[in-house]
Design an enzyme around this catalytic site. Sequence first.
Site, mmCIF file in Angstrom:
data_model
loop_
_atom_site.group_PDB
_atom_site.id
_atom_site.type_symbol
_atom_site.label_atom_id
_atom_site.label_comp_id
_atom_site.label_asym_id
_atom_site.label_seq_id
_atom_site.Cartn_x
_atom_site.Cartn_y
_atom_site.Cartn_z
ATOM 1 N N GLU A 40 35.772 26.608 39.629
ATOM 2 C CA GLU A 40 37.080 26.547 40.276
ATOM 3 C C GLU A 40 36.930 25.749 41.568
ATOM 4 O O GLU A 40 35.823 25.419 41.988
ATOM 5 C CB GLU A 40 37.606 27.963 40.555
ATOM 6 C CG GLU A 40 37.696 28.754 39.254
ATOM 7 C CD GLU A 40 38.653 29.929 39.281
ATOM 8 O OE1 GLU A 40 38.298 30.938 39.897
ATOM 9 O OE2 GLU A 40 39.732 29.818 38.653
ATOM 10 N N GLU A 50 35.400 33.529 35.699
ATOM 11 C CA GLU A 50 34.688 33.790 36.958
ATOM 12 C C GLU A 50 34.490 35.297 37.008
ATOM 13 O O GLU A 50 35.451 36.051 37.122
ATOM 14 C CB GLU A 50 35.506 33.259 38.140
ATOM 15 C CG GLU A 50 34.673 33.052 39.381
ATOM 16 C CD GLU A 50 34.730 34.220 40.320
ATOM 17 O OE1 GLU A 50 33.789 35.059 40.262
ATOM 18 O OE2 GLU A 50 35.695 34.322 41.081
ATOM 19 N N ASN A 87 41.492 41.926 43.558
ATOM 20 C CA ASN A 87 40.831 41.923 44.874
ATOM 21 C C ASN A 87 41.368 40.859 45.836
ATOM 22 O O ASN A 87 41.484 41.106 47.033
ATOM 23 C CB ASN A 87 39.301 41.839 44.728
ATOM 24 C CG ASN A 87 38.841 40.660 43.911
ATOM 25 O OD1 ASN A 87 39.639 39.974 43.288
ATOM 26 N ND2 ASN A 87 37.545 40.412 43.915
ATOM 27 N N CYS A 107 33.580 39.412 44.547
ATOM 28 C CA CYS A 107 32.563 39.092 43.541
ATOM 29 C C CYS A 107 31.352 38.411 44.163
ATOM 30 O O CYS A 107 30.258 38.468 43.613
ATOM 31 C CB CYS A 107 33.163 38.242 42.423
ATOM 32 S SG CYS A 107 34.140 36.886 43.036
#
Length: 478
Positions: free
Chosen positions: A458, A254, A156, A287
């Site tokens: 992250e 993630e 994505n 997400c």
Amino acid sequence: MSTSGTALTHQLFINGCSVPSSDLSSSPLINPANGETIATVSNGSAEDIDSAVKAADAAYRGAWGAMKPGDRATALRNLAAKIRENVEELALLETKSVGKPLSSSRGEVGYAAKVYEYYAGLIPSVCGQTVPISANGTGLTFREPLGVCGLIVPWNFPIVILAWKLAPALAMGNTVVVKPAEWTPLTAIRLGELAIEAGIPAGVINIVPGLGPVAGAALSAHPQVRKISFTGSTATGSAIMKACADDIKRVSLELGGKSPSIVFADADLEKAAGSVMSIYDNTGQDCCGRSRYLVERSIYAEFVERFVANSRAVKIGDPLDADTEIGPLASTIQWNRVDGYVKQGVAEGAQLCTGGGRPTAEQFAAGSYYEPTVFANVKPGMTIAQMEIIPFDSETEAVEIANGTPYGLAASIWTRDVARALRVVRAVEAGVISVNSSSSVHLEMPFGGFKQSGIGRELSPAAMEQYSEVKSVFISAE
Ligand code: ADP
């Protein structure tokens, strides 16, 4: 990169060289905007992953490991400069494979360059401590790299999410093997080449495109890999975590989300109902997308009306057109997934307010386009995964619905009442929360999820810790 006939073939990038896969397997890459084949890409095998890991290990023990931290910072800044020099080429590769508007791709490439610069700037802050344990000795801590890290990247935001992993991994002194997603490996392969031009030694960054269950699984199981950092679906994250368990590999994940936006009656309604791109951005393939709007019942009808009108105004079109806001979904696989959820929503009795299929104009026939889609009167527990608007009657109920999924990535809270905002921030189980905003990602802030949305963080200095170990040393003074 090499040309065979007229089809451009992109190969693996191992130890500074373009090489075919050991079993000569390859796949076509399809442009989701028009169904055309844009390139052929080699599919890495388990044997190729092994060669890449060995190259990364040699670079870790060799040139990269020996490099002074200041020189590593210079190399990362040079890589950022190379990315900026090639922004048009990289943006076009990203747009042709993901389907996102060219303007978004340009922005994402520029942002990726900033990520490398940010972590170059953090390198001097990697220091240990001296701890006066007793009169007879002193404690020291060192923060050290892990070694070879495997980075498994989704489709994505390919160049952005690669930067989120690669920049802190390199800044800490690790070397890497990258497994890009099946549909979107081109910018990662190009980045491997640019890194060599930037002065990063061969073997530090190895790129092995290929199938998840083959190349991705081989990387997760490889005994010389010290850590896997993965972004993608929760199901794949779980499989990777299991593979890493065998040799206690470090893992950060993630994963998916089903993030709520909670709108209280005292909110700025125009702003809250205007935040439609919080779900439609990147054609909904984000997400952090706020795919559940929880709206206080007294403003529910007006909110739905405004949100639907704003959804209809989103400009869907060719990603190469300057005024396009959303392009196609990234693949026909994605199109079928989304359409399946929409059909399920209708079957479960939710009210389809707008969208629900491919736009009818001729220009959309060959691409994997999907209309912005909104469901209203959704009941908690329905399994649809499109934009849903759910009514609530109290703060407690809003929090309960917000927390009522296995996920916990992001959330938004819309209210002018500061005390309520703070109460709800503390009660919502999510790693990234915004008040009166839909923004989720800030380079300087930790990013990651609660519950089944992941493990680890992250971005920010926190990401450096994810690519390092702490070593405690006691030196006797006796
Ligand atoms: P999706 O969001 O389409 O479900 P995934 O989460 O499966 O995608 O994919 C994200 C990344 O994980 C891709 O690079 C994919 O190739 C990789 N992948 C898929 N399956 C596995 C696996 N079993 N082991 C390691 N990596 C995988």
